[in-house]
Design an enzyme around this catalytic site. Structure first.
Site, PDB file in Angstrom:
ATOM      1  N   TYR A  57       0.813  -1.305  -0.099  1.00 45.58           N
ATOM      2  CA  TYR A  57       0.172   0.084  -0.090  1.00 45.58           C
ATOM      3  C   TYR A  57       0.840   1.004   0.049  1.00 45.58           C
ATOM      4  O   TYR A  57       1.865   1.273   0.900  1.00 45.58           O
ATOM      5  CB  TYR A  57      -0.783   0.008   1.182  1.00 45.58           C
ATOM      6  CG  TYR A  57      -2.268  -0.009   0.891  1.00 45.58           C
ATOM      7  CD1 TYR A  57      -2.921   1.139   0.352  1.00 45.58           C
ATOM      8  CD2 TYR A  57      -3.243  -1.254   0.994  1.00 45.58           C
ATOM      9  CE1 TYR A  57      -4.230   1.118  -0.135  1.00 45.58           C
ATOM     10  CE2 TYR A  57      -4.354  -1.061   0.588  1.00 45.58           C
ATOM     11  CZ  TYR A  57      -5.233  -0.170  -0.038  1.00 45.58           C
ATOM     12  OH  TYR A  57      -6.186  -0.154  -0.391  1.00 45.58           O
ATOM     13  N   GLU A  59      -0.653   4.796  -0.377  1.00 46.97           N
ATOM     14  CA  GLU A  59      -1.326   6.124  -0.509  1.00 46.97           C
ATOM     15  C   GLU A  59      -0.264   7.381  -0.537  1.00 46.97           C
ATOM     16  O   GLU A  59       0.396   7.226   0.262  1.00 46.97           O
ATOM     17  CB  GLU A  59      -2.477   6.247   0.023  1.00 46.97           C
ATOM     18  CG  GLU A  59      -3.603   5.228  -0.140  1.00 46.97           C
ATOM     19  CD  GLU A  59      -4.841   5.477   0.874  1.00 46.97           C
ATOM     20  OE1 GLU A  59      -4.676   6.189   1.704  1.00 46.97           O
ATOM     21  OE2 GLU A  59      -5.709   4.518   0.729  1.00 46.97           O
ATOM     22  N   ASP A 203      -7.549  13.042 -24.893  1.00 46.59           N
ATOM     23  CA  ASP A 203      -7.481  11.794 -24.549  1.00 46.59           C
ATOM     24  C   ASP A 203      -6.802  10.928 -25.671  1.00 46.59           C
ATOM     25  O   ASP A 203      -7.355  10.579 -26.953  1.00 46.59           O
ATOM     26  CB  ASP A 203      -9.019  11.375 -24.389  1.00 46.59           C
ATOM     27  CG  ASP A 203      -9.130   9.739 -23.772  1.00 46.59           C
ATOM     28  OD1 ASP A 203      -8.060   8.959 -24.008  1.00 46.59           O
ATOM     29  OD2 ASP A 203      -9.951   9.355 -23.360  1.00 46.59           O
ATOM     30  N   THR A 229      -4.639   5.705 -21.602  1.00 49.68           N
ATOM     31  CA  THR A 229      -4.482   4.359 -20.965  1.00 49.68           C
ATOM     32  C   THR A 229      -3.096   3.889 -21.351  1.00 49.68           C
ATOM     33  O   THR A 229      -2.288   4.418 -22.270  1.00 49.68           O
ATOM     34  CB  THR A 229      -5.311   3.455 -21.820  1.00 49.68           C
ATOM     35  OG1 THR A 229      -5.361   3.290 -23.011  1.00 49.68           O
ATOM     36  CG2 THR A 229      -6.751   3.614 -21.264  1.00 49.68           C
ATOM     37  N   LYS A 232      -2.905  -0.007 -24.579  1.00 49.53           N
ATOM     38  CA  LYS A 232      -3.352  -0.187 -26.112  1.00 49.53           C
ATOM     39  C   LYS A 232      -2.280   0.066 -27.051  1.00 49.53           C
ATOM     40  O   LYS A 232      -1.213  -0.835 -26.949  1.00 49.53           O
ATOM     41  CB  LYS A 232      -4.525   0.974 -26.366  1.00 49.53           C
ATOM     42  CG  LYS A 232      -5.760   0.931 -25.235  1.00 49.53           C
ATOM     43  CD  LYS A 232      -6.939   1.817 -25.603  1.00 49.53           C
ATOM     44  CE  LYS A 232      -8.028   1.421 -24.833  1.00 49.53           C
ATOM     45  NZ  LYS A 232      -9.119   2.571 -24.885  1.00 49.53           N
ATOM     46  N   ARG A 238      -2.605  -3.037 -18.258  1.00 55.92           N
ATOM     47  CA  ARG A 238      -3.838  -2.307 -18.004  1.00 55.92           C
ATOM     48  C   ARG A 238      -3.652  -1.113 -17.012  1.00 55.92           C
ATOM     49  O   ARG A 238      -3.348  -1.415 -15.829  1.00 55.92           O
ATOM     50  CB  ARG A 238      -4.987  -3.042 -17.466  1.00 55.92           C
ATOM     51  CG  ARG A 238      -5.294  -4.260 -18.442  1.00 55.92           C
ATOM     52  CD  ARG A 238      -6.557  -4.774 -18.437  1.00 55.92           C
ATOM     53  NE  ARG A 238      -7.628  -4.036 -18.960  1.00 55.92           N
ATOM     54  CZ  ARG A 238      -7.670  -4.306 -20.338  1.00 55.92           C
ATOM     55  NH1 ARG A 238      -7.144  -5.079 -20.942  1.00 55.92           N
ATOM     56  NH2 ARG A 238      -8.677  -3.547 -20.919  1.00 55.92           N
TER      57      ARG A 238
HETATM   58  C1  LIG Z   1     -10.221   2.901 -23.762  1.00 60.81           C
HETATM   59  C2  LIG Z   1     -10.505   4.498 -23.628  1.00 60.81           C
HETATM   60  C3  LIG Z   1     -10.623   5.069 -22.549  1.00 60.81           C
HETATM   61  C4  LIG Z   1     -10.925   3.801 -21.209  1.00 60.81           C
HETATM   62  O1  LIG Z   1      -9.942   3.230 -20.614  1.00 60.81           O
HETATM   63  P1  LIG Z   1     -10.484   1.902 -19.799  1.00 60.81           P
HETATM   64  O2  LIG Z   1      -9.152   1.553 -19.257  1.00 60.81           O
HETATM   65  O3  LIG Z   1     -11.222   1.052 -20.493  1.00 60.81           O
HETATM   66  O4  LIG Z   1     -11.139   2.703 -18.676  1.00 60.81           O
HETATM   67  C5  LIG Z   1     -10.685   6.258 -22.674  1.00 60.81           C
HETATM   68  N1  LIG Z   1     -10.840   6.959 -23.558  1.00 60.81           N
HETATM   69  C6  LIG Z   1     -10.724   6.475 -24.562  1.00 60.81           C
HETATM   70  C7  LIG Z   1     -10.557   7.325 -25.752  1.00 60.81           C
HETATM   71  C8  LIG Z   1     -10.494   5.091 -24.672  1.00 60.81           C
HETATM   72  O5  LIG Z   1     -10.305   4.765 -26.151  1.00 60.81           O
END
Ligand SMILES: *Cc1c(COP(=O)(O)O)cnc(C)c1O
Length: 422
Positions: A57, A59, A203, A229, A232, A238
């Site tokens: 932990y 925080e 994003d 994220t 991807k 993740r």
């Molecule tokens: C995948 C994605 C997210 C969310 O990610 P999670 O890890 O699934 O919560 C947010 N914004 C965009 C544009 C995404 O493609």
């Protein structure tokens, strides 16, 4: 045939779960995985994710924790932060968000209050749930305004973005999404956000690996806040990160902790650091460009077979195909393709006349197949399999679908994945 790293203790202690892990590893090895948000992480990333760091932990932030025993965790997190800053060229990075959705929520908490107006791309046009879609907390607790793409071009309508931004004066403008096959014009968004007095949040969840590898323009210097994220195209565990300029750093850190989260997932932080180290290598630049080359080759091969691509093609890792002209819905097509060994997802297309749970399109991405070494020369074959599978589905010909699955397995046997040894 085993999962890598091997899982002997799990196999002994819980054969049921171990068996499912092995099954999933084999499934990932035997499928052409075209889900645009997925990838194969390296064994180094897998090992970091499975480490004892999950026991700790912590925080707070390095040097200011609420628990003792942070001698090594602080170093891990600091390395991840420094690597993110160097790779993307940003002033500040927070590597604690649990995933992409909570990372976006932190931007809301930092720069808006419930009821405030926010702006993002409409979900059916390619936006993400967390950009203010109605079923998301972001659409329920804030007042969302949505922009979309032009019908004729399938590309973001920047005139509409500007008009809406100046009319509604949102606190936040999100640029980016989950089904955008074209380059995002961050300078244009930045100009609009500035004019409207909004914080621009880029994003880059889908394209982070392309940005890191120089295969997509960077939002740095245009967006004050960048969420992503890490799992991807960036090919990490993740997780998520938020990168900011110096002025927006403090508010974001406070929003992540204590605003939204408790303890960070340290095993994930370590794996993010490892993935960022991999992404800083020259090979990763080649990888990012190879993803785009594969996507362009697959787009070309599909167009030759009469498929209708939203926006007419792709600039990145992602293709959106409108199946209306093939007289099959996205869902039955995706299900037949999965049986044929080609995994992707059904997806709405812009101006989709069908329902989101039974939409007109499919979405494809090339990040995972590029990781396993497939090249542009393979794309005509993949397009042929997709075409044949869809024709077989329309004709209810399961034998033809099974035959394709066998052909897919034969090709992939020569392209092993990290995480599984045949
Ligand atoms: C995948 C994605 C997210 C969310 O990610 P999670 O890890 O699934 O919560 C947010 N914004 C965009 C544009 C995404 O493609």
């Amino acid at each position: 045939m085993t999962h890598q790293p091997a899982i002997p203790e799990l196999t002994a202690a819980d054969p049921q779960i171990a068996g499912l892990v092995e099954d999933e590893a084999r499934r990932q090895a035997e499928k052409i995985r075209l889900i645009a948000s997925e990838n194969y992480v390296s064994q180094a990333v897998l090992e970091a994710t499975g480490s004892v760091l999950t026991n700790k932990y912590s925080e707070g932030y390095a040097g200011k924790r609420y628990y003792e025993g942070q001698q090594f965790i602080d170093q891990v997190e600091q390395i991840a932060i420094e690597r993110a800053k160097a790779l993307f060229g940003v002033d500040h990075a927070n590597v604690q968000p649990y995933s992409g959705s909570p990372a976006n929520l932190a931007a809301y908490l930092a720069f808006a209050s419930p009821g405030d107006t926010v702006m993002g791309m409409a979900l059916p046009d390619g936006g993400h749930l967390t950009h203010g879609w109605s079923v998301s907390a972001t659409g329920k607790w804030f007042n969302p305004v949505r922009y979309g793409v032009r019908k004729e071009t399938g590309r973001v309508d920047l005139d509409q973005v500007r008009e809406l931004a100046l009319e509604h004066r949102p606190k936040l403008i999100f640029a980016g999404g989950t089904a955008i096959p074209r380059t995002i014009d961050f300078p244009a968004f930045a100009e609009i956000a500035k004019e409207a007095g909004a914080v621009l949040v880029a994003d880059i969840a889908h394209i982070a690996g392309l940005v890191a590898g120089g295969a997509h323009p960077s939002p740095v210097g245009h967006a004050q806040v960048i969420t992503t994220t890490t799992h991807k195209t960036l090919r990490g565990p993740r997780g998520a990160m938020i990168m900011t300029d110096a002025d927006h750093a403090k508010a974001i850190d406070k929003a992540v902790f204590p605003g939204l989260q408790g303890g960070p997932h340290n095993h994930t932080t370590a794996a993010i650091a490892v993935a960022l180290g991999e992404a800083a290598k020259p090979e990763f630049r080649d990888y990012a460009h190879a993803i785009v080359a594969n996507a362009k080759a697959l787009a070309e091969a599909l167009i030759e077979r009469g498929f209708d691509l939203v926006s007419g093609g792709t600039d990145n890792h992602l293709l959106l195909v409108d199946l209306t002209s093939k007289q099959i819905g996205g869902k039955p097509a995706a299900q037949a393709l999965d049986r044929a060994g080609i995994e992707l997802n059904y997806n709405t297309v812009p101006f989709d006349p069908r329902k989101p749970f039974d939409p007109s399109g499919i979405r494809l991405g090339t990040a995972a197949i590029t990781t396993r070494g497939l090249t542009p020369e393979h794309q005509p074959q993949i397009a042929e399999w997709i075409d044949r599978s869809i024709a077989a589905a329309a004709a209810n010909d399961e034998d033809a679908i099974n035959k394709i699955a066998g052909e897919v397995r034969d090709l992939l046997a020569a392209y092993p994945i990290p995480g599984y040894r045949a």
